[in-house]
Design a protein around this motif. Structure first.
Motif, PDB file in Angstrom:
ATOM      1  N   THR A  60       0.814  -1.214   0.000  1.00 40.62           N
ATOM      2  CA  THR A  60       0.000   0.000   0.000  1.00 40.62           C
ATOM      3  C   THR A  60       0.846   1.262   0.000  1.00 40.62           C
ATOM      4  O   THR A  60       0.598   2.187  -0.786  1.00 40.62           O
ATOM      5  CB  THR A  60      -0.935   0.012   1.226  1.00 40.62           C
ATOM      6  N   VAL A  61       1.860   1.312   0.855  1.00 34.74           N
ATOM      7  CA  VAL A  61       2.695   2.514   0.942  1.00 34.74           C
ATOM      8  C   VAL A  61       3.495   2.709  -0.346  1.00 34.74           C
ATOM      9  O   VAL A  61       3.596   3.825  -0.865  1.00 34.74           O
ATOM     10  CB  VAL A  61       3.630   2.437   2.162  1.00 34.74           C
ATOM     11  N   THR A  62       4.042   1.628  -0.868  1.00 39.02           N
ATOM     12  CA  THR A  62       4.795   1.736  -2.123  1.00 39.02           C
ATOM     13  C   THR A  62       3.882   2.176  -3.257  1.00 39.02           C
ATOM     14  O   THR A  62       4.224   3.079  -4.032  1.00 39.02           O
ATOM     15  CB  THR A  62       5.442   0.392  -2.494  1.00 39.02           C
ATOM     16  N   GLY A  63       2.709   1.536  -3.367  1.00 41.72           N
ATOM     17  CA  GLY A  63       1.789   1.866  -4.449  1.00 41.72           C
ATOM     18  C   GLY A  63       1.302   3.303  -4.387  1.00 41.72           C
ATOM     19  O   GLY A  63       1.291   4.014  -5.402  1.00 41.72           O
ATOM     20  N   LEU A  64       0.905   3.746  -3.208  1.00 39.85           N
ATOM     21  CA  LEU A  64       0.391   5.107  -3.062  1.00 39.85           C
ATOM     22  C   LEU A  64       1.476   6.140  -3.337  1.00 39.85           C
ATOM     23  O   LEU A  64       1.263   7.099  -4.099  1.00 39.85           O
ATOM     24  CB  LEU A  64      -0.166   5.293  -1.652  1.00 39.85           C
ATOM     25  N   THR A  65       2.641   5.952  -2.735  1.00 43.41           N
ATOM     26  CA  THR A  65       3.738   6.906  -2.927  1.00 43.41           C
ATOM     27  C   THR A  65       4.154   6.980  -4.383  1.00 43.41           C
ATOM     28  O   THR A  65       4.324   8.071  -4.953  1.00 43.41           O
ATOM     29  CB  THR A  65       4.956   6.505  -2.072  1.00 43.41           C
ATOM     30  N   LEU A  66       4.314   5.827  -4.987  1.00 46.13           N
ATOM     31  CA  LEU A  66       4.773   5.780  -6.371  1.00 46.13           C
ATOM     32  C   LEU A  66       3.728   6.344  -7.331  1.00 46.13           C
ATOM     33  O   LEU A  66       4.070   7.073  -8.272  1.00 46.13           O
ATOM     34  CB  LEU A  66       5.121   4.333  -6.740  1.00 46.13           C
ATOM     35  N   TYR A  67       2.457   6.029  -7.105  1.00 44.03           N
ATOM     36  CA  TYR A  67       1.398   6.516  -8.000  1.00 44.03           C
ATOM     37  C   TYR A  67       1.314   8.042  -7.959  1.00 44.03           C
ATOM     38  O   TYR A  67       1.224   8.701  -9.002  1.00 44.03           O
ATOM     39  CB  TYR A  67       0.066   5.904  -7.597  1.00 44.03           C
ATOM     40  N   VAL A  68       1.347   8.603  -6.755  1.00 48.68           N
ATOM     41  CA  VAL A  68       1.247  10.060  -6.622  1.00 48.68           C
ATOM     42  C   VAL A  68       2.466  10.748  -7.241  1.00 48.68           C
ATOM     43  O   VAL A  68       2.344  11.684  -8.037  1.00 48.68           O
ATOM     44  CB  VAL A  68       1.097  10.465  -5.140  1.00 48.68           C
ATOM     45  N   LEU A  69       3.667  10.268  -6.881  1.00 51.61           N
ATOM     46  CA  LEU A  69       4.882  10.908  -7.382  1.00 51.61           C
ATOM     47  C   LEU A  69       5.060  10.709  -8.877  1.00 51.61           C
ATOM     48  O   LEU A  69       5.493  11.623  -9.584  1.00 51.61           O
ATOM     49  CB  LEU A  69       6.101  10.360  -6.644  1.00 51.61           C
ATOM     50  N   TRP A  70       4.763   9.526  -9.366  1.00 52.09           N
ATOM     51  CA  TRP A  70       4.926   9.245 -10.799  1.00 52.09           C
ATOM     52  C   TRP A  70       4.040  10.175 -11.623  1.00 52.09           C
ATOM     53  O   TRP A  70       4.484  10.738 -12.632  1.00 52.09           O
ATOM     54  CB  TRP A  70       4.588   7.783 -11.085  1.00 52.09           C
ATOM     55  N   ASN A  71       2.807  10.338 -11.208  1.00 53.80           N
ATOM     56  CA  ASN A  71       1.905  11.207 -11.965  1.00 53.80           C
ATOM     57  C   ASN A  71       2.275  12.679 -11.831  1.00 53.80           C
ATOM     58  O   ASN A  71       2.174  13.445 -12.799  1.00 53.80           O
ATOM     59  CB  ASN A  71       0.455  10.977 -11.511  1.00 53.80           C
ATOM     60  N   LEU A  72       2.719  13.084 -10.640  1.00 54.16           N
ATOM     61  CA  LEU A  72       3.136  14.470 -10.450  1.00 54.16           C
ATOM     62  C   LEU A  72       4.376  14.789 -11.286  1.00 54.16           C
ATOM     63  O   LEU A  72       4.425  15.823 -11.976  1.00 54.16           O
ATOM     64  CB  LEU A  72       3.427  14.723  -8.969  1.00 54.16           C
ATOM     65  N   THR A  73       5.372  13.916 -11.246  1.00 52.18           N
ATOM     66  CA  THR A  73       6.589  14.179 -12.011  1.00 52.18           C
ATOM     67  C   THR A  73       6.374  14.015 -13.510  1.00 52.18           C
ATOM     68  O   THR A  73       7.063  14.646 -14.309  1.00 52.18           O
ATOM     69  CB  THR A  73       7.736  13.263 -11.542  1.00 52.18           C
ATOM     70  N   THR A  74       5.431  13.162 -13.896  1.00 53.18           N
ATOM     71  CA  THR A  74       5.070  13.079 -15.315  1.00 53.18           C
ATOM     72  C   THR A  74       4.559  14.425 -15.805  1.00 53.18           C
ATOM     73  O   THR A  74       4.962  14.922 -16.865  1.00 53.18           O
ATOM     74  CB  THR A  74       3.988  12.007 -15.545  1.00 53.18           C
ATOM     75  N   LEU A  75       3.667  15.025 -15.028  1.00 49.24           N
ATOM     76  CA  LEU A  75       3.125  16.339 -15.375  1.00 49.24           C
ATOM     77  C   LEU A  75       4.235  17.381 -15.443  1.00 49.24           C
ATOM     78  O   LEU A  75       4.330  18.146 -16.417  1.00 49.24           O
ATOM     79  CB  LEU A  75       2.079  16.753 -14.339  1.00 49.24           C
ATOM     80  N   LEU A  76       5.099  17.418 -14.430  1.00 52.76           N
ATOM     81  CA  LEU A  76       6.175  18.400 -14.405  1.00 52.76           C
ATOM     82  C   LEU A  76       7.162  18.178 -15.557  1.00 52.76           C
ATOM     83  O   LEU A  76       7.653  19.139 -16.169  1.00 52.76           O
ATOM     84  CB  LEU A  76       6.917  18.327 -13.071  1.00 52.76           C
ATOM     85  N   GLY A  77       7.449  16.916 -15.855  1.00 56.64           N
ATOM     86  CA  GLY A  77       8.368  16.612 -16.947  1.00 56.64           C
ATOM     87  C   GLY A  77       7.816  17.015 -18.291  1.00 56.64           C
ATOM     88  O   GLY A  77       8.529  17.551 -19.142  1.00 56.64           O
ATOM     89  N   ALA A  78       6.511  16.775 -18.501  1.00 57.16           N
ATOM     90  CA  ALA A  78       5.893  17.136 -19.776  1.00 57.16           C
ATOM     91  C   ALA A  78       5.815  18.650 -19.945  1.00 57.16           C
ATOM     92  O   ALA A  78       6.047  19.179 -21.030  1.00 57.16           O
ATOM     93  CB  ALA A  78       4.497  16.517 -19.866  1.00 57.16           C
TER      94      ALA A  78
END
Length: 239
Positions: free
Chosen positions: A132-150
């Motif tokens: 749960t902690v890995t999934g939640l942390t990774l999902y939030v950060l991955w989507n946030l950094t995807t947005l920032l990277g794009a």
């Protein structure tokens, strides 16, 4: 608080899970930049991370599209690469034993990193916490950094110089290595690496990973043959 039985303390599980989630989540920058550079719109890039959420498949898709590949072929390669998550799910469903109503939501987080963290835990409680902690942390950060990277693709420039694309594989290998305790396990891992790397230049994206999975049944078959031969060649009782 300590997980049930002889498991690790909850705080230790959370710390490990956060470490993996943060380290790999930051590599979403690389995907955002790659996707924007490949011609996908901001909406398309973010939708891929929100809905697909399996980094290797996302990179395979945008990489194929960026080189002028057929969209159907690119999607097929990404699909085959993502098939491995279905096998992860079969194992995790037994370890997590989640209520039926929760399983469809948990399925979205069944990826390399959550699987590695979950499998490294000794008890069901710690498995659930780690997943749960890995999934939640990774999902939030991955989507946030995807947005920032794009959004900041031009400012970030060459992602290879940052090494962000290597963060995910490096973390996964660091988690996997200590779990290879027997000679058979190491042989399977080595054969899988050789198959995957050797076929990478000649097969579509995603297919080498699936072929590499054949290393496991082949190694087990050879081990079984060796055991049978040893039994057959053993000392016979004299008559």
């Amino acid at each position: 608080m300590r997980s049930e039985g002889l498991g690790k303390p909850d705080a230790a599980v959370v710390r490990d899970a956060l470490g993996v989630g943060v380290a790999v989540g930051l590599s979403g920058f690389a995907f955002g930049v790659t996707s924007a550079g490949g011609g996908l719109t901001l909406l398309q890039t973010c939708a891929l991370s929100l809905l697909v959420f399996t980094g290797a498949s996302q990179f395979a898709l945008v990489g194929a599209l960026a080189t002028g590949g057929n969209p159907l072929t690119a999607a097929a390669g990404a699909f085959f690469l993502g098939v491995r998550n279905a096998f992860y799910g079969l194992r995790l469903s037994q370890l997590l034993a989640l209520p039926r109503a929760v399983r469809p939501f948990a399925a979205q987080w069944v990826i390399d990193e959550t699987t590695a963290v979950a499998l490294a835990q000794p008890t069901r409680r710690s498995v659930r916490i780690g997943f749960t902690v890995t999934g939640l942390t990774l999902y939030v950060l991955w989507n946030l950094t995807t947005l920032l990277g794009a959004v900041g693709a031009e400012a970030i420039g060459d992602t290879d110089a940052w090494g962000l694309d290597a963060a995910g594989p490096a973390v996964f290998l660091a988690l996997l290595a200590p779990m290879l305790r027997t000679g058979t396990e190491r042989a399977v891992a080595g054969a899988a690496v050789l198959l995957g790397l050797g076929l990478l230049p000649v097969l579509p994206a995603g297919v080498p990973v699936l072929v590499a999975a054949l290393a496991a049944p082949v190694a087990l078959w050879l081990r079984g043959r060796r055991g049978t031969k040893t039994a057959d060649d053993g000392p016979r009782e004299e008559r």
